[in-house]
Design a protein around this motif. Structure first.
Motif, PDB file in Angstrom:
ATOM      1  N   VAL A  76     -20.151  34.291 -38.849  1.00 35.74           N
ATOM      2  CA  VAL A  76     -19.122  34.927 -38.010  1.00 35.74           C
ATOM      3  C   VAL A  76     -19.243  36.442 -38.140  1.00 35.74           C
ATOM      4  CG1 VAL A  76     -17.347  33.086 -38.030  1.00 35.74           C
ATOM      5  CG2 VAL A  76     -17.426  34.760 -39.910  1.00 35.74           C
ATOM      6  N   ASP A  94     -17.487  34.937 -30.290  1.00 35.43           N
ATOM      7  CA  ASP A  94     -16.060  34.830 -30.608  1.00 35.43           C
ATOM      8  C   ASP A  94     -15.334  35.884 -29.782  1.00 35.43           C
ATOM      9  OD1 ASP A  94     -13.590  34.455 -31.801  1.00 35.43           O
ATOM     10  OD2 ASP A  94     -14.344  34.637 -33.855  1.00 35.43           O
ATOM     11  N   ALA A 107     -13.904  30.728 -30.008  1.00 34.33           N
ATOM     12  CA  ALA A 107     -15.324  30.950 -30.284  1.00 34.33           C
ATOM     13  C   ALA A 107     -16.119  29.720 -29.861  1.00 34.33           C
ATOM     14  CB  ALA A 107     -15.531  31.213 -31.774  1.00 34.33           C
ATOM     15  N   GLU A 201     -10.655  26.745 -36.287  1.00 33.90           N
ATOM     16  CA  GLU A 201     -11.998  27.308 -36.117  1.00 33.90           C
ATOM     17  C   GLU A 201     -12.970  26.922 -37.228  1.00 33.90           C
ATOM     18  OE1 GLU A 201     -12.310  31.612 -36.364  1.00 33.90           O
ATOM     19  OE2 GLU A 201     -10.159  31.776 -36.708  1.00 33.90           O
ATOM     20  N   GLU A 232     -14.050  27.431 -31.915  1.00 30.58           N
ATOM     21  CA  GLU A 232     -12.624  27.749 -32.110  1.00 30.58           C
ATOM     22  C   GLU A 232     -11.846  27.603 -30.809  1.00 30.58           C
ATOM     23  OE1 GLU A 232     -11.861  31.942 -32.868  1.00 30.58           O
ATOM     24  OE2 GLU A 232      -9.924  31.500 -33.796  1.00 30.58           O
TER      25      GLU A 232
END
Ligand code: MF3
Ligand code: CO
Length: 248
Positions: A76, A94, A107, A201, A232
């Motif tokens: 991430v 994201d 995301a 997420e 997500e």
């Protein structure tokens, strides 16, 4: 304290969620080998602003872009830049946006061209794990039922769940209480109620669950260099079935 939303507040969250989903649609449609992650960010920022939405990430704790783009072993918070995506990459995008004072956060991990069997399985399992978590986001369940369902599915598939980053409540702020781990025992934590709005997420690695942060102080990568995926949705807790907010 978990902030319960009224129906008009959930309607605003739905509008924010729809804009985020539309931005994802644009990314999905335009993504191909040869694009840079900075181009993805430009598509997202231009679209959000055109829709009158405010990119939620830009300036958040000094974050410099309107989305995060995390490639292959990046988990991430990858920062868009000059990296050129090539056939076989996977890229997690994201996106967060404020509309009428409420935030949508979602995301998705996209394949770039044709990707390996392992990458395909990782994307499928992580998306499935997100929906297993969402299935638990109904009135009467307990908070940890979400992470438990995610972990069960991921580990049964031979992958691992990232521990160091979690889901969260979402509303007037991008990050509200509670934190939502993607792992753990069932039946713990607060009892879920209608009007809670949550960003669920899962972040899933092909190898070990451990991660580290690069020198840029943002990009999170897997410790063992294995591939990672991130899916997500922002959802509203309902009786019977959660409502997905970040959808078209
Ligand atoms: N979806 C991410 C989160 O919930 C977005 C934060 S990225 C940041 O934490 F750049 F804004 F930090
Ligand atoms: Co989030």
């Amino acid at each position: 304290m978990i902030i319960l939303k009224s129906d008009p507040e959930i309607a605003a969250l739905r509008r924010a969620g729809r804009v985020v989903a539309e931005a994802h649609r644009i990314v999905r449609d335009r993504l191909r080998p040869g694009v840079t992650t900075a181009e993805i960010d430009a598509w997202v920022e231009e679209f959000l602003r055109k829709r009158g939405a405010i990119p939620a990430f830009k300036g958040y704790r000094g974050y410099p872009a309107s989305c995060c783009t995390s490639v292959n072993d990046e988990v991430v918070h990858g920062i868009p830049g000059s990296r050129v995506l090539v056939e076989g990459d996977i890229v997690s995008v994201d996106i967060g946006a404020f509309v009428d004072g409420f935030c949508g956060d979602s995301a998705w991990t996209y394949p770039v061209g044709t990707v390996s069997e392992l990458a395909q399985k990782l994307l499928r399992v992580t998306e499935e794990a997100l929906y297993k978590g969402i299935e638990q986001a109904v009135a009467g369940r307990r908070l940890s039922d979400i992470g438990h369902a995610i972990q069960q599915h991921v580990e049964a598939s031979g992958f691992s769940v990232v521990r160091d980053f979690v889901g969260h409540g979402v509303g007037r702020a991008m990050h509200e209480a509670p934190q939502i781990p993607n792992y753990g025992p069932p039946g713990r934590g607060v009892r879920l109620k209608e009007g809670m709005t949550l960003a669920i997420e899962p972040m899933v690695n092909c190898g070990d669950y451990r991660v580290r942060v690069l020198e840029d102080n943002w990009t999170v990568v897997t410790a063992d260099g294995s591939l990672s995926a991130h899916f997500e949705h922002s959802v509203a807790v309902r009786t019977g079935e959660a409502e997905i907010l970040t959808t078209l």
